[in-house]
Design an enzyme around this catalytic site. Structure first.
Site, PDB file in Angstrom:
ATOM      1  N   CYS A 135       1.638   1.436  -3.371  1.00 54.94           N
ATOM      2  CA  CYS A 135       2.911   1.339  -2.654  1.00 54.94           C
ATOM      3  C   CYS A 135       2.864   0.236  -1.594  1.00 54.94           C
ATOM      4  CB  CYS A 135       3.215   2.689  -2.010  1.00 54.94           C
ATOM      5  SG  CYS A 135       4.667   2.670  -0.962  1.00 54.94           S
ATOM      6  N   CYS A 138       4.423   1.027   1.719  1.00 59.15           N
ATOM      7  CA  CYS A 138       3.634   1.938   2.566  1.00 59.15           C
ATOM      8  C   CYS A 138       2.490   1.187   3.244  1.00 59.15           C
ATOM      9  CB  CYS A 138       2.985   3.056   1.754  1.00 59.15           C
ATOM     10  SG  CYS A 138       4.001   3.758   0.498  1.00 59.15           S
ATOM     11  N   ASP A 139       1.813   0.339   2.494  1.00 57.14           N
ATOM     12  CA  ASP A 139       0.529  -0.191   2.957  1.00 57.14           C
ATOM     13  C   ASP A 139       0.497  -1.698   3.206  1.00 57.14           C
ATOM     14  OD1 ASP A 139      -0.524   2.371   2.789  1.00 57.14           O
ATOM     15  OD2 ASP A 139      -0.978   2.134   0.661  1.00 57.14           O
TER      16      ASP A 139
END
Ligand code: NDP
Length: 311
Positions: A135, A138-139
């Site tokens: 993701c 997300c990261d």
């Protein structure tokens, strides 16, 4: 063994499941929601959510907690077990849970979601969370000024690569063929971005890295046409090769498409079996957003209510 019965059984603990529960409970259908052991779905592995209306910015797990609280507030009966087997050949339908509970239901809403696909390499598993991610939103933040690679050739891979250019200095897109599956407009953006380099006809054979601290330093790539092997220095790898719908429970009883997504009547959550509805990522491979899953959860509860009234 516990036996329960309900008008509406909801299976799944993501945005579709919780929204279905909220609507079904407010329609006095006293729903039972089976959530599994780690409810919340894919938003539990997301950080900032900035496109869920009503919240300028909220953490994924916090958003899911709000949904759970709301579903609980309207007195949804929640069960933290997983459904092992469904018997859809009888009326009422029967669900067998791994904790031994059996639930009889007049209608069922399937909201079991989807899971990201992985390459299946041992080294991918080893570095998951330590440089390997599923993701970018997300990261991506952790790769400020670094070099990363994305695997895949669909819309997700292209979007992730473009997103990562906001953080990383250099982004490689590694694709196993010589043409992308992504939409033309997305491809144009990708190919015109000076930070992105596409490595065609190539697959990742191994993720390499340091042990202490555990971190990714590179990839071993193989060109599938020339069989040539090369090492590529990267600090992170984002795997974006699609999702698998979690439809195993109904693979022999409902109509699914060739990828396993539950087929529903267009504009509806009705599946191929009367009284069984499907909402969220288990039946939607196009939008896959929290807000669309929630909307489909709402539709499923309203359609279940209509179905019960007409019987
Ligand atoms: P897709 O199934 O569209 O693409 C998966 C990609 O990964 C393909 O290019 C495929 O290669 C590649 N791939 C699959 N398995 C492997 C493997 N083992 N090793 C290497 N490569 C692999 O998945 P997406 O997640 O990209 O998209 C899913 C759906 O969501 C699509 O319908 C997409 O259009 C939609 N979507 C729409 C968005 C939007 O409209 N903004 C954004 C994101 C997704 P190959 O091409 O060779 O099969």
């Amino acid at each position: 063994m516990t036996s329960l019965s309900t008008e509406v059984l909801i299976i799944g603990g993501g945005p579709a499941g919780y929204t279905a529960a909220i609507y079904a409970a407010r329609a006095n259908l006293a729903p039972i929601q089976v959530l599994g052991y780690q409810p919340g779905g894919q938003l539990m592995i997301t950080t900032d959510v900035e496109n869920y209306p009503g919240f300028t910015s909220i953490q994924g797990p916090e958003l899911m907690q709000h949904m759970a609280d709301q579903a609980e507030h309207v007195e949804t009966q929640m069960i933290h077990e997983t459904v092992e087997k469904l018997d859809l050949g009888t009326q009422p339908f029967k669900a067998y849970l791994d904790g031994g509970t059996i639930i009889e239901a007049q209608a069922i809403i399937l909201a079991t979601g989807a899971q990201a696909k992985w390459l299946g390499l041992d080294s991918e598993k080893k570095f998951l969370g330590y440089g390997v991610s599923g993701c970018a939103t997300c990261d991506g933040f952790f790769f400020k000024g670094k070099t990363v690679a994305v695997v895949g050739g669909g819309n997700t891979a292209v979007e992730e690569a473009l997103y990562l250019t906001h953080h990383a200095n250099k982004v490689y897109l590694i694709h196993r063929r010589d043409s992308l599956r992504a939409e033309k407009i997305a491809q144009d953006r990708l190919l015109n971005n000076p930070k992105i380099e596409v490595i065609w006809n190539s697959v990742v054979e191994e993720v390499t890295g340091d042990e202490n601290p555990l971190s990714v330093t590179g990839l071993t790539l193989k060109n599938v046409q020339t069989q040539e092997v090369q090492n590529l220095s990267v600090d992170g790898l984002f795997v974006a090769i699609g999702h698998t719908p979690q439809s195993q429970l109904v693979k022999d009883t409902l109509d699914l498409d060739e990828e396993g997504y539950i087929l529903t009547t267009p504009g509806s959550t009705q599946t191929s079996l009367k009284g069984i509805f499907a909402a969220g990522d288990v039946q939607d491979k196009t939008f896959r957003q929290a807000i669309t899953a929630a909307g489909q959860g709402c539709m499923a509860a309203l359609e279940a209510e209509r179905h019960l009234n007409s019987n």
